[in-house]
Each structure stands twice: as C-alpha cells, then as structure tokens.
Design an enzyme around this catalytic site. Sequence first.
Site, short mmCIF file in Angstrom:
data_model
loop_
_atom_site.label_atom_id
_atom_site.label_comp_id
_atom_site.label_asym_id
_atom_site.label_seq_id
_atom_site.Cartn_x
_atom_site.Cartn_y
_atom_site.Cartn_z
N ARG A 1 36.58 32.17 38.25
CA ARG A 1 36.56 32.35 39.69
C ARG A 1 35.16 32.08 40.21
O ARG A 1 34.21 32.74 39.80
CB ARG A 1 37.00 33.78 40.04
CG ARG A 1 37.21 34.00 41.53
CD ARG A 1 37.87 35.34 41.78
NE ARG A 1 37.05 36.46 41.35
CZ ARG A 1 37.44 37.73 41.36
NH1 ARG A 1 38.66 38.02 41.77
NH2 ARG A 1 36.63 38.69 40.98
N ASP B 1 36.65 44.97 35.08
CA ASP B 1 36.82 43.59 34.62
C ASP B 1 37.46 43.61 33.24
O ASP B 1 36.85 44.05 32.26
CB ASP B 1 35.46 42.89 34.57
CG ASP B 1 35.58 41.41 34.26
OD1 ASP B 1 36.03 41.08 33.13
OD2 ASP B 1 35.23 40.58 35.11
N THR C 1 33.07 31.13 46.49
CA THR C 1 34.32 30.80 47.20
C THR C 1 35.50 31.65 46.74
O THR C 1 36.51 31.74 47.44
CB THR C 1 34.67 29.33 46.99
OG1 THR C 1 35.00 29.13 45.59
CG2 THR C 1 33.52 28.43 47.37
N ASP D 1 35.50 41.71 30.41
CA ASP D 1 34.31 42.44 29.95
C ASP D 1 34.69 43.62 29.07
O ASP D 1 34.04 43.90 28.05
CB ASP D 1 33.48 42.92 31.14
CG ASP D 1 32.70 41.80 31.80
OD1 ASP D 1 32.53 40.74 31.17
OD2 ASP D 1 32.23 41.99 32.95
#
Length: 209
Positions: free
Chosen positions: A104, A200, A108, A203
């Site tokens: 990602r 996340d 944006t 992670d």
Amino acid sequence: MGKLIVIDHPLIQHKLTLIRDKNTGSKDFREIVKEMSMLIGYEITRDLPLQEVEVETPLCVTKSKSLSGKKLGIIPILRAGLGMVDGVLQLIPAAKVGHVGLYRDPVTLEPVEYYCKLPTDVEERDLIVLDPMLATGGSAMAAIKFLKDKGASNIKLACIIASPEGIKVVQDHHEDVDIYVASVDEKLDENAYIVPGLGDAGDRLFGTK
C-alpha cells in the site's frame, strides 16, 4: 452479489481474542493465525463436490464419498497472507500455491503490485485468496482483478478481520466473489488501520516494525 460469511464458531472467536491482544508475541500469533486459517478453511471448502467411490473395509466392500478431484489454488497476498497458507494447506495439501505481492503506497494508500507467480493452469482452478486483514480493500480488489485478468473465474476471499469499508470495495468491484471473515470490525482510522483490529498483521507475524 457475492456472499459475506462471518464465521462465528466459538474456537475461531476465542482465537481471535488472543491475536487481538497486543501482548501476544510473534510465535504465538503465527501459530494462532495458522489454526484460525485451518478452521476458516473448513467453511470455505464446505461445498467442494464429492463423488461416490467403492472402498474395501476390513469387513466388506462398500460405497463411500471422495472429493471429485476439483483443482484448487491458494493465493496469499504478500506478505501477511503467507501466515494463512499452512493452515489451509493442512486441509487441502494437493492445492497449488501462487503468490501476489502488493503493498500500500503510504501517500495514496493505493495498492502497488511488485510480484506475481501463479499456477500455469490458474484459469482451471477454484482459487482462495488469503489476506488476514481486509482494510481499505484495495489490495484484495487489485489481486482479484489480476487473477481474473489471468483467466480465473471462481474466486473466494478469506480474511480474519475486515472493515465495512473494505468489504464494500471488494463487493462493488467483484460482486461474484464470496468473502469469508472471522469478524467485521467497526471502521478504519485516519491511517487506514482497522479499529479495533489487531495492528499490522504482517509485522506481528514476522516480528518487524
């Protein structure tokens, strides 16, 4: 319109609580995600076609059921989707595994493809796309489009946690795709993280920041 299937099995919901906990370390997180993925896989494979076969038991010959040999493919979205692969493969070890790498863009928030390796006969297979977190829906939407561009026509999406926004994006762009999740959470925050979520997933699976 593709179906949204929220899997409320008590074992899945219990394990979901464990991986939400910020104190759950990477080793336990990986193991629990694998276990949840196998349980989710049971629901995804519920409608696999069967055929009648003849088998000889220690007592007699009888008729029984066997999978009809439908070709299956598992497509994790890198990198977090890797954490779900082994659990699903335990159920369907003959499935081929492809990989789609998307990240990602931090500005944006749009998905950018950086890697793709698929089975050569992807158009002949029923595909299960794996991604623990369906947040904005951009990565899943892009991955499914890429698979369709390669000829795939029967695709299901398996996630652990989804946001309402991400579900809507996938359904708006791929109305033929069923979505399987353990939880539909409240919303996305200003950084496009699912709330309450679990942070996340990549992670936490791999011990990175």
